[in-house]
Design a protein around this motif. Structure first.
Motif, PDB file in Angstrom:
ATOM      1  N   THR A   1      -8.047  -2.214   1.654  1.00 41.55           N
ATOM      2  CA  THR A   1      -8.017  -2.899   3.372  1.00 41.55           C
ATOM      3  C   THR A   1      -9.016  -1.736   4.070  1.00 41.55           C
ATOM      4  OG1 THR A   1      -5.957  -4.445   3.466  1.00 41.55           O
ATOM      5  CG2 THR A   1      -6.763  -3.231   5.607  1.00 41.55           C
TER       6      THR A   1
ATOM      7  N   THR B   1      -0.425  -4.544  -7.378  1.00 39.50           N
ATOM      8  CA  THR B   1      -0.134  -4.892  -8.691  1.00 39.50           C
ATOM      9  C   THR B   1      -0.533  -4.400 -10.276  1.00 39.50           C
ATOM     10  OG1 THR B   1       0.833  -6.618  -7.418  1.00 39.50           O
ATOM     11  CG2 THR B   1       1.656  -6.786  -9.543  1.00 39.50           C
TER      12      THR B   1
ATOM     13  N   THR C   1       4.463  -2.488  -8.300  1.00 35.78           N
ATOM     14  CA  THR C   1       3.811  -2.712  -6.413  1.00 35.78           C
ATOM     15  C   THR C   1       3.386  -1.333  -5.774  1.00 35.78           C
ATOM     16  OG1 THR C   1       4.048  -5.163  -6.782  1.00 35.78           O
ATOM     17  CG2 THR C   1       2.866  -3.857  -4.727  1.00 35.78           C
ATOM     18  N   THR C   2       2.468  -1.150  -6.134  1.00 35.21           N
ATOM     19  CA  THR C   2       2.209  -0.013  -5.022  1.00 35.21           C
ATOM     20  C   THR C   2       0.901  -0.003  -3.895  1.00 35.21           C
ATOM     21  OG1 THR C   2       0.406   0.802  -6.500  1.00 35.21           O
ATOM     22  CG2 THR C   2       3.032   1.464  -6.885  1.00 35.21           C
ATOM     23  N   LEU C   3       1.379   0.850  -2.725  1.00 38.10           N
ATOM     24  CA  LEU C   3       0.386   1.182  -1.595  1.00 38.10           C
ATOM     25  C   LEU C   3       0.018   2.961  -2.311  1.00 38.10           C
ATOM     26  CD1 LEU C   3      -1.054  -0.342   0.467  1.00 38.10           C
ATOM     27  CD2 LEU C   3       0.872   0.397   2.007  1.00 38.10           C
TER      28      LEU C   3
ATOM     29  N   TYR D   1      -5.308  -6.614  -7.347  1.00 34.11           N
ATOM     30  CA  TYR D   1      -5.353  -5.177  -5.966  1.00 34.11           C
ATOM     31  C   TYR D   1      -6.223  -5.932  -4.642  1.00 34.11           C
ATOM     32  CZ  TYR D   1     -10.352  -5.390  -7.389  1.00 34.11           C
ATOM     33  OH  TYR D   1     -11.494  -4.636  -7.635  1.00 34.11           O
ATOM     34  N   ASP D   2      -5.546  -5.154  -3.690  1.00 38.95           N
ATOM     35  CA  ASP D   2      -6.855  -5.763  -2.268  1.00 38.95           C
ATOM     36  C   ASP D   2      -7.186  -4.378  -1.284  1.00 38.95           C
ATOM     37  OD1 ASP D   2      -7.069  -7.321  -0.431  1.00 38.95           O
ATOM     38  OD2 ASP D   2      -5.649  -6.974   1.002  1.00 38.95           O
TER      39      ASP D   2
ATOM     40  N   TYR E   1      -6.740   1.593   2.796  1.00 38.41           N
ATOM     41  CA  TYR E   1      -5.684   1.554   1.842  1.00 38.41           C
ATOM     42  C   TYR E   1      -6.055   0.468   0.151  1.00 38.41           C
ATOM     43  CZ  TYR E   1      -2.779   3.041   5.814  1.00 38.41           C
ATOM     44  OH  TYR E   1      -1.873   3.719   6.931  1.00 38.41           O
TER      45      TYR E   1
ATOM     46  N   TYR F   1      -3.773  -2.102  -2.024  1.00 43.42           N
ATOM     47  CA  TYR F   1      -1.981  -3.005  -2.479  1.00 43.42           C
ATOM     48  C   TYR F   1      -2.097  -3.195  -3.914  1.00 43.42           C
ATOM     49  CZ  TYR F   1       0.738  -6.514  -2.070  1.00 43.42           C
ATOM     50  OH  TYR F   1       2.805  -7.026  -2.724  1.00 43.42           O
TER      51      TYR F   1
ATOM     52  N   HIS G   1       3.690   3.891  -0.350  1.00 40.57           N
ATOM     53  CA  HIS G   1       4.861   2.854  -1.123  1.00 40.57           C
ATOM     54  C   HIS G   1       5.043   1.879  -2.153  1.00 40.57           C
ATOM     55  CE1 HIS G   1       5.583   2.996   3.132  1.00 40.57           C
ATOM     56  NE2 HIS G   1       4.842   2.384   3.505  1.00 40.57           N
ATOM     57  N   TRP G   2       6.566   2.084  -2.765  1.00 34.85           N
ATOM     58  CA  TRP G   2       6.403   0.617  -3.098  1.00 34.85           C
ATOM     59  C   TRP G   2       7.511   0.069  -3.955  1.00 34.85           C
ATOM     60  CZ3 TRP G   2       6.307   6.706  -3.086  1.00 34.85           C
ATOM     61  CH2 TRP G   2       8.486   7.093  -3.646  1.00 34.85           C
TER      62      TRP G   2
ATOM     63  N   HIS H   1      -2.928   5.476   0.219  1.00 32.81           N
ATOM     64  CA  HIS H   1      -3.935   5.363   0.967  1.00 32.81           C
ATOM     65  C   HIS H   1      -4.961   6.316   0.333  1.00 32.81           C
ATOM     66  CE1 HIS H   1      -4.534   7.332   5.520  1.00 32.81           C
ATOM     67  NE2 HIS H   1      -5.635   6.536   4.822  1.00 32.81           N
TER      68      HIS H   1
END
Length: 225
Positions: free
Chosen positions: A77, A89, A45-47, A74-75, A85, A87, A35-36, A49
């Motif tokens: 998970t 910015t 901002t991107t996600l 970034y984060d 994952y 996340y 996702h973006w 995997h």
């Protein structure tokens, strides 16, 4: 409406540092941009995997993230012992700006995920009218090599070759392709794939059989041209 599945190869000098990271070590080899969001003009901002040997490779991946000066935050998970994952910015400059342009300055639809692999490889699917699809391929920079994996009429119910496989099957097939299992003549066997994945030969063979069966069914659906 038509769609294209493209495979791009980017030279090292134009890769994002995190894409280059996939080629510089053996533990983390593939990342899926799921996702973006471009609502903030100053940031992307991107996600992702991220798939690989998480237990051994995640610290090195985090160090690489910390070294990219355009990443604002970034984060991470965890998912399981093979993926997580992230996340992110990132400030909209340089390669992040190019990503924004690729995904927004067009009437074409980019269908996630975009797959980043080693050696500068990217796989993506785009949908739109024939003339627009031809224009985007023709408009790619000369230093980017491109091959068309698939072309056909767009069908929202059709599963892409990325979506039709499980994460683990995609990883196994990607490693097999990377080390020459699908070369003609074949340059690697199931044992070589299993050793790279730190997995048993029988389990690896099972993943390959199931993945190949799904892909044969997908490509035999009569939608390709």
């Amino acid at each position: 409406m038509r769609y294209l599945q493209l495979r791009l190869h980017l030279p090292s000098e134009v890769r994002h540092p995190m894409h280059q990271f996939l080629s510089e070590q053996e533990l983390i080899r593939r990342a899926y941009l799921r996702h973006w969001n471009f609502s903030d003009p100053s940031a992307v901002t991107t996600l992702f995997h991220v798939v690989g040997d998480v237990a051994e490779g995640s610290d090195e991946y985090i160090d690489a993230l910390d070294a990219v000066d355009t990443i604002v935050e970034y984060d991470i998970t965890p998912v399981d012992d093979r993926s997580f994952y992230v996340y992110v910015t990132e400030a909209t400059n340089g390669i992040a700006r190019e990503l924004r342009t690729l995904l927004t300055d067009t009437d074409l639809l980019v269908v996630p995920p975009i797959v980043y692999g080693p050696d500068g490889e990217m796989q993506l699917e785009i949908a739109g009218h024939d003339s627009e699809l031809q224009a985007v391929v023709a408009g790619l920079p000369s230093h980017v090599s491109v091959s068309v994996d698939r072309l056909g009429e767009y069908d929202a119910h059709r599963e892409s070759s990325v979506a039709v496989l499980t994460e683990r099957q995609r990883e196994v097939v990607s490693v097999a392709r990377e080390i020459g299992y699908y070369d003609v003549p074949r340059n690697a066997g199931v044992r070589d794939v299993a050793d790279r994945l730190d997995c048993s030969k029988s389990t690896t063979a099972n993943h390959l059989r199931k993945a190949e069966a799904r892909l044969v069914a997908l490509y035999g659906d009569g939608n390709t041209t």
